[in-house]
Enzyme design. Structure first.
Site, PDB file in Angstrom:
ATOM      1  N   HIS A   6      63.862 -15.414  52.166  1.00 29.82           N
ATOM      2  CA  HIS A   6      65.145 -16.129  52.247  1.00 29.82           C
ATOM      3  C   HIS A   6      64.890 -17.441  52.993  1.00 29.82           C
ATOM      4  CE1 HIS A   6      67.907 -12.631  51.362  1.00 29.82           C
ATOM      5  NE2 HIS A   6      66.834 -11.957  51.751  1.00 29.82           N
ATOM      6  N   GLY A  57      67.065  -4.198  55.985  1.00 31.38           N
ATOM      7  CA  GLY A  57      68.123  -4.852  55.218  1.00 31.38           C
ATOM      8  C   GLY A  57      67.709  -5.256  53.817  1.00 31.38           C
ATOM      9  N   GLN A  58      66.550  -4.790  53.350  1.00 36.48           N
ATOM     10  CA  GLN A  58      66.095  -5.164  51.998  1.00 36.48           C
ATOM     11  C   GLN A  58      66.894  -4.407  50.948  1.00 36.48           C
ATOM     12  OE1 GLN A  58      61.897  -4.524  51.272  1.00 36.48           O
ATOM     13  NE2 GLN A  58      61.956  -5.668  49.337  1.00 36.48           N
ATOM     14  N   ASP A  60      70.594 -17.923  46.153  1.00 38.52           N
ATOM     15  CA  ASP A  60      71.082 -16.551  46.324  1.00 38.52           C
ATOM     16  C   ASP A  60      72.494 -16.462  45.755  1.00 38.52           C
ATOM     17  OD1 ASP A  60      70.244 -14.075  48.536  1.00 38.52           O
ATOM     18  OD2 ASP A  60      72.280 -14.130  47.708  1.00 38.52           O
ATOM     19  N   ILE A  61      72.783 -15.366  45.064  1.00 37.56           N
ATOM     20  CA  ILE A  61      74.087 -15.195  44.419  1.00 37.56           C
ATOM     21  C   ILE A  61      75.202 -15.011  45.458  1.00 37.56           C
ATOM     22  CG2 ILE A  61      74.100 -12.663  44.189  1.00 37.56           C
ATOM     23  CD1 ILE A  61      74.858 -13.047  41.259  1.00 37.56           C
ATOM     24  N   HIS A 120      60.508 -11.155  48.633  1.00 35.16           N
ATOM     25  CA  HIS A 120      61.152 -12.471  48.580  1.00 35.16           C
ATOM     26  C   HIS A 120      61.358 -13.016  49.984  1.00 35.16           C
ATOM     27  CE1 HIS A 120      64.231  -9.325  48.586  1.00 35.16           C
ATOM     28  NE2 HIS A 120      64.978 -10.137  49.316  1.00 35.16           N
ATOM     29  N   ASN A 168      63.354  -9.640  54.745  1.00 31.09           N
ATOM     30  CA  ASN A 168      63.847  -8.291  55.008  1.00 31.09           C
ATOM     31  C   ASN A 168      62.869  -7.299  54.382  1.00 31.09           C
ATOM     32  OD1 ASN A 168      66.210  -9.288  56.247  1.00 31.09           O
ATOM     33  ND2 ASN A 168      67.235  -9.491  54.267  1.00 31.09           N
TER      34      ASN A 168
END
Ligand code: 5GP
Ligand code: ZN
Length: 114
Positions: free
Chosen positions: A102, A93-94, A30-31, A100, A87
């Site tokens: 997490h 919270g998406q 994740d960035i 995807h 999410n």
């Protein structure tokens, strides 16, 4: 899907180091990591969210979860533990609308989540 950030990662149009990949999915960091280990596991097929799971090939979610477990084992997170989050939708919270998972680990997780 045109304009989808994660589809661009899958196609290679957007460069990202892949930490895992198989015929069904791939994983990358994740960035904006929220834990020492924070990976995103995404299916190769575009699904906007978990709400579209009925349109997914049979067993896809199982494949994603197996990949998450495999990565957790490779990173030696499986003994101490880790967290899987999906999410879904704005109130969930998406922010990126390509399904995807997490995978978070490397620190103590808390409950309830924010
Ligand atoms: P969501 O909020 O939809 O559950 O998760 C989307 C995640 O994608 C966020 O944690 C965000 O930091 C991450 N993200 C957004 N853009 C990029 C990107 O260009 N590269 C990577 N590696 N992660 C991204
Ligand atoms: Zn997509």
């Amino acid at each position: 899907m045109n304009g989808c950030l994660f589809c661009e990662i899958i196609s290679g149009k957007r460069q990202t180091e892949r930490v895992y990949e198989d015929e069904h999915c791939l994983a990358f960091r994740d960035i904006n990591p929220q834990a020492p280990v924070h990976l995103l596991i995404i299916p190769r097929v575009h699904l906007g969210s978990l709400n579209e799971i009925d349109a997914a090939p049979d067993g896809l979610l199982h494949r994603l979860m197996r990949a998450a477990h495999e990565i957790a084992k490779q990173l030696k997170l499986d003994q101490k533990g880790y967290r899987i989050v999906i999410n879904t939708g704005p109130q969930g919270g998406q922010t990126v609308f390509h399904l995807h998972i997490h995978l978070l680990g490397g620190r103590q997780m808390h409950w309830p989540p924010g």
